[in-house]
Design a protein around this motif. Sequence first.
Motif, PDB file in Angstrom:
ATOM      1  N   UNK A   1       0.835  -1.252  -0.083  1.00  0.00           N
ATOM      2  CA  UNK A   1      -0.009   0.106   0.001  1.00  0.00           C
ATOM      3  C   UNK A   1       0.778   1.167  -0.039  1.00  0.00           C
ATOM      4  N   UNK A   2       0.651   2.074  -0.710  1.00  0.00           N
ATOM      5  CA  UNK A   2       1.252   3.364  -0.920  1.00  0.00           C
ATOM      6  C   UNK A   2       1.029   4.190   0.279  1.00  0.00           C
ATOM      7  N   UNK A   3       1.534   5.212   0.456  1.00  0.00           N
ATOM      8  CA  UNK A   3       1.282   6.266   1.534  1.00  0.00           C
ATOM      9  C   UNK A   3       0.840   7.352   0.926  1.00  0.00           C
ATOM     10  N   UNK A   4      -0.007   8.226   1.642  1.00  0.00           N
ATOM     11  CA  UNK A   4      -0.541   9.497   1.181  1.00  0.00           C
ATOM     12  C   UNK A   4      -0.369  10.524   2.399  1.00  0.00           C
ATOM     13  N   UNK A   5      -0.271  11.890   1.965  1.00  0.00           N
ATOM     14  CA  UNK A   5      -0.165  13.014   3.094  1.00  0.00           C
ATOM     15  C   UNK A   5      -1.584  13.636   3.018  1.00  0.00           C
ATOM     16  N   UNK A   6      -2.042  13.597   4.349  1.00  0.00           N
ATOM     17  CA  UNK A   6      -3.450  14.204   4.570  1.00  0.00           C
ATOM     18  C   UNK A   6      -3.156  15.703   4.836  1.00  0.00           C
ATOM     19  N   UNK A  39       7.328   3.176  -2.125  1.00  0.00           N
ATOM     20  CA  UNK A  39       7.405   1.658  -1.667  1.00  0.00           C
ATOM     21  C   UNK A  39       7.105   1.429  -0.082  1.00  0.00           C
ATOM     22  N   UNK A  40       6.958   2.379   0.596  1.00  0.00           N
ATOM     23  CA  UNK A  40       6.898   2.428   1.905  1.00  0.00           C
ATOM     24  C   UNK A  40       8.166   2.157   2.578  1.00  0.00           C
ATOM     25  N   UNK A  41       9.238   2.716   1.797  1.00  0.00           N
ATOM     26  CA  UNK A  41      10.615   2.187   2.329  1.00  0.00           C
ATOM     27  C   UNK A  41      10.983   0.747   2.141  1.00  0.00           C
ATOM     28  N   UNK A  65      -4.478   2.794  -3.076  1.00  0.00           N
ATOM     29  CA  UNK A  65      -3.273   2.017  -3.507  1.00  0.00           C
ATOM     30  C   UNK A  65      -2.846   1.162  -2.565  1.00  0.00           C
ATOM     31  N   UNK A  66      -3.498   0.014  -2.490  1.00  0.00           N
ATOM     32  CA  UNK A  66      -3.228  -1.344  -1.593  1.00  0.00           C
ATOM     33  C   UNK A  66      -2.045  -1.918  -2.494  1.00  0.00           C
ATOM     34  N   UNK A  67      -1.063  -2.460  -1.878  1.00  0.00           N
ATOM     35  CA  UNK A  67      -0.210  -3.412  -2.103  1.00  0.00           C
ATOM     36  C   UNK A  67       0.427  -3.991  -1.114  1.00  0.00           C
ATOM     37  N   UNK A  68       0.722  -5.520  -1.239  1.00  0.00           N
ATOM     38  CA  UNK A  68       1.665  -6.100  -0.197  1.00  0.00           C
ATOM     39  C   UNK A  68       3.093  -5.845  -0.190  1.00  0.00           C
ATOM     40  N   UNK A  72       5.470  -4.211  -2.927  1.00  0.00           N
ATOM     41  CA  UNK A  72       6.434  -3.209  -2.808  1.00  0.00           C
ATOM     42  C   UNK A  72       7.654  -3.515  -3.159  1.00  0.00           C
ATOM     43  N   UNK A  73       8.189  -4.735  -2.683  1.00  0.00           N
ATOM     44  CA  UNK A  73       9.700  -5.041  -2.830  1.00  0.00           C
ATOM     45  C   UNK A  73       9.737  -5.161  -4.464  1.00  0.00           C
TER      46      UNK A  73
END
Length: 83
Positions: A1-6, A39-41, A65-68, A72-73
């Motif tokens: 899952x990607x991140x987002x800024x609120x 890639x959530x690092x 943007x859901x990813x396992x 992400x890797x």
Amino acid sequence: MALMISDECIACDACREECPNDAIEADDPFYVIDPDLCTECVGCYDEPNCIVVCPVDAIVLDPDNVENAEELRYKFEQLQGQE
């Protein structure tokens, strides 16, 4: 899952320098994360560094943007191959 800024973002620039994939960009009035680059690092750090350094907890999971971890890797490896 990607991140987002609120919309809690204060545009302090702390997160941008921490992103290993240059996924964070300034936008008006706050910053945004490109889900194609986030890639959530995974592949770099144990946890998303942008979340760690955000002083107002404005960075959250992006439900659109859901990813396992495996996805992400793979994304991280693909991005590294582009350099």
